[in-house]
Design a protein around this motif. Structure first.
Motif, short mmCIF file in Angstrom:
data_model
loop_
_atom_site.label_atom_id
_atom_site.label_comp_id
_atom_site.label_asym_id
_atom_site.label_seq_id
_atom_site.Cartn_x
_atom_site.Cartn_y
_atom_site.Cartn_z
N ARG A 30 -39.32 96.91 11.97
CA ARG A 30 -39.26 95.51 11.51
C ARG A 30 -40.17 95.29 10.31
O ARG A 30 -39.85 94.53 9.41
CB ARG A 30 -39.64 94.56 12.64
CG ARG A 30 -38.52 94.48 13.62
CD ARG A 30 -38.64 93.29 14.55
NE ARG A 30 -37.49 93.32 15.44
CZ ARG A 30 -37.46 92.81 16.64
NH1 ARG A 30 -38.52 92.19 17.12
NH2 ARG A 30 -36.36 92.88 17.36
N PHE B 168 -36.90 90.23 21.25
CA PHE B 168 -37.77 89.37 20.45
C PHE B 168 -38.84 88.78 21.37
O PHE B 168 -38.75 88.87 22.60
CB PHE B 168 -36.97 88.25 19.75
CG PHE B 168 -36.20 87.37 20.69
CD1 PHE B 168 -34.89 87.69 21.04
CD2 PHE B 168 -36.78 86.23 21.24
CE1 PHE B 168 -34.18 86.90 21.93
CE2 PHE B 168 -36.07 85.43 22.12
CZ PHE B 168 -34.77 85.77 22.46
N GLY B 169 -39.87 88.20 20.73
CA GLY B 169 -40.95 87.59 21.51
C GLY B 169 -42.07 88.57 21.81
O GLY B 169 -43.05 88.23 22.49
N MET C 39 -44.23 89.82 19.74
CA MET C 39 -45.47 89.65 18.99
C MET C 39 -46.50 88.81 19.77
O MET C 39 -47.64 89.21 19.95
CB MET C 39 -45.16 89.04 17.60
CG MET C 39 -44.43 90.05 16.72
SD MET C 39 -43.70 89.36 15.22
CE MET C 39 -45.13 88.87 14.31
N LEU D 72 -37.28 79.97 21.58
CA LEU D 72 -38.71 79.98 21.23
C LEU D 72 -38.92 79.05 20.05
O LEU D 72 -38.06 78.92 19.18
CB LEU D 72 -39.15 81.39 20.79
CG LEU D 72 -38.99 82.55 21.77
CD1 LEU D 72 -39.54 83.83 21.14
CD2 LEU D 72 -39.70 82.25 23.08
N VAL E 101 -36.61 80.84 17.60
CA VAL E 101 -35.40 81.60 17.94
C VAL E 101 -34.43 80.64 18.62
O VAL E 101 -34.79 79.96 19.58
CB VAL E 101 -35.73 82.78 18.90
CG1 VAL E 101 -34.45 83.53 19.27
CG2 VAL E 101 -36.74 83.73 18.27
N ARG F 296 -46.22 81.75 18.68
CA ARG F 296 -44.96 82.35 18.22
C ARG F 296 -44.89 82.32 16.70
O ARG F 296 -45.13 81.27 16.08
CB ARG F 296 -43.76 81.59 18.80
CG ARG F 296 -43.65 81.64 20.33
CD ARG F 296 -43.32 83.01 20.83
NE ARG F 296 -43.06 83.04 22.25
CZ ARG F 296 -42.99 84.16 22.97
NH1 ARG F 296 -43.19 85.34 22.40
NH2 ARG F 296 -42.74 84.13 24.25
N SER F 297 -44.51 83.45 16.10
CA SER F 297 -44.50 83.57 14.65
C SER F 297 -43.25 82.94 14.03
O SER F 297 -43.20 82.70 12.83
CB SER F 297 -44.54 85.05 14.26
OG SER F 297 -43.40 85.70 14.79
N ALA F 298 -42.24 82.68 14.83
CA ALA F 298 -40.96 82.16 14.32
C ALA F 298 -40.25 81.46 15.46
O ALA F 298 -40.65 81.57 16.62
CB ALA F 298 -40.11 83.33 13.81
N MET G 208 -46.36 88.17 22.89
CA MET G 208 -46.67 88.84 24.16
C MET G 208 -47.79 89.86 23.97
O MET G 208 -48.66 90.00 24.81
CB MET G 208 -45.42 89.54 24.70
CG MET G 208 -45.64 90.10 26.07
SD MET G 208 -44.44 91.33 26.51
CE MET G 208 -44.85 92.64 25.38
N LEU H 191 -34.89 84.91 9.24
CA LEU H 191 -35.52 86.23 9.09
C LEU H 191 -34.60 87.33 9.59
O LEU H 191 -34.56 88.43 9.04
CB LEU H 191 -36.82 86.28 9.90
CG LEU H 191 -37.90 85.27 9.50
CD1 LEU H 191 -39.05 85.32 10.50
CD2 LEU H 191 -38.38 85.55 8.10
N LYS H 192 -33.83 87.01 10.64
CA LYS H 192 -33.01 88.06 11.23
C LYS H 192 -32.02 87.46 12.22
O LYS H 192 -32.34 86.46 12.88
CB LYS H 192 -33.95 89.03 11.97
CG LYS H 192 -33.35 90.27 12.47
CD LYS H 192 -33.24 91.34 11.41
CE LYS H 192 -32.56 92.57 11.96
NZ LYS H 192 -31.98 93.40 10.92
P1 CMP Z 1 -43.04 86.13 18.58
O1 CMP Z 1 -43.98 85.88 17.43
O2 CMP Z 1 -43.61 86.27 19.91
O3 CMP Z 1 -41.93 84.97 18.59
C1 CMP Z 1 -41.01 84.91 17.51
C2 CMP Z 1 -40.32 86.24 17.42
O4 CMP Z 1 -39.44 86.41 16.34
C3 CMP Z 1 -41.35 87.35 17.16
O5 CMP Z 1 -42.20 87.46 18.26
C4 CMP Z 1 -40.44 88.51 16.88
O6 CMP Z 1 -39.89 89.01 18.07
C5 CMP Z 1 -39.33 87.80 16.09
N1 CMP Z 1 -39.55 88.03 14.65
C6 CMP Z 1 -40.49 87.49 13.86
N2 CMP Z 1 -40.35 87.94 12.59
C7 CMP Z 1 -39.29 88.79 12.60
C8 CMP Z 1 -38.63 89.57 11.60
N3 CMP Z 1 -39.04 89.56 10.32
N4 CMP Z 1 -37.58 90.33 11.98
C9 CMP Z 1 -37.15 90.32 13.27
N5 CMP Z 1 -37.71 89.60 14.25
C10 CMP Z 1 -38.78 88.85 13.92
#
Ligand code: CMP
Length: 233
Positions: free
Chosen positions: A144, A92-93, A95, A52, A107, A103-105, A97, A83-84
């Motif tokens: 989380r 993961f993923g 958020m 991602l 992977v 996507r916030s981050a 969804m 972050l993790k």
């Molecule tokens: P999403 O934003 O769909 O895509 C990036 C994913 O990274 C996010 O969903 C989470 O599943 C995961 N993620 C984001 N921030 C954190 C966190 N602080 N700890 C664990 N997983 C995270």
């Protein structure tokens, strides 16, 4: 850096075994498991593959069957904050969804990894027929947020030495009676987890080792004394 993932529907026997092995699913009944199995797709990525990318659109949830990934945010200069690190049984993923935002981050895989992927529509169908699944995702999201709160506290209130010490304790698990950080983390990875330079992390690890709090082997760190000191000697 990455080649496209291999995509296939695993056979039911394989899928049953895999899902049973995922802690997230152990609370589900056979009927609920069947629901997930019927709509998930299996994908395998090689080591160092981008799964991602932060900022991109996406609507799939990834459940880790095997392998390990790092979740991180970065900037244009290539600096990153991890972050993790997530392993089998995590997902993961969720958020994007759930809220349909980018996507916030990012992977990427740390080793060859296999995922079961659920798209939004499939996830909704599962939750409609088995609300437990939605409850479990909510529980993990709450965990989380708690972890993220702890991390904000650590970053804001501790100096680098304390951040390295608390991150080592967070990553450590008992293995054969020893408290060990078994993740194959480089000093750069550790630096990216605590927001410091690699040189600084190297100095702190050496200090902790010289003072007998940890021992460093090639692939792991053993914590000898949990009462890690908060500052350099
Ligand atoms: P999403 O934003 O769909 O895509 C990036 C994913 O990274 C996010 O969903 C989470 O599943 C995961 N993620 C984001 N921030 C954190 C966190 N602080 N700890 C664990 N997983 C995270």
């Amino acid at each position: 850096m990455s080649s496209p993932p291999k995509q296939q529907r695993p056979n039911i026997g394989e899928r049953t075994m895999t899902l049973k092995a995922v802690p997230f699913f152990t609370q589900l009944s056979d009927h609920e498991l069947d629901l997930v199995r019927a709509v998930a797709t299996e994908k395998t990525y090689p080591k160092n593959a981008v799964v991602l990318t932060e900022g991109e659109a996406g609507d799939s949830l990834y459940m880790i069957q095997a392998g390990k990934v790092k979740v991180f945010i970065g900037d244009e200069e290539g600096r990153e904050i991890i972050l993790k690190i997530l392993g089998p049984g995590s997902f993961f993923g969720e958020m994007s969804m759930i809220d349909k935002q980018p996507r916030s981050a990012s992977v990427t895989t740390l080793e060859t990894s296999t995922f079961l992927v659920l798209q939004h529509a499939a996830f909704e169908k599962c939750v409609e027929q088995a609300p437990t699944i939605g409850n479990m995702v909510m529980q993990i999201l709450a965990q989380r947020v708690r972890e993220a709160d702890r991390k904000i506290g650590t970053l804001a209130l501790m100096d680098v030495y304390g951040r390295v010490a608390s991150t080592l304790l967070e990553l450590a698990v008992y293995t054969n009676g020893k408290l060990m950080v078994g993740e194959k983390l480089s000093q750069q990875d550790l630096a990216n987890m605590v927001g410091a330079s690699r040189e600084m992390v190297n100095r702190i690890l050496k200090d902790l080792s010289d003072r007998g709090f940890i021992s460093i082997e090639s692939k792991s760190i053993t914590i000898i004394n949990r009462e890690l000191p908060p500052s350099l000697s």
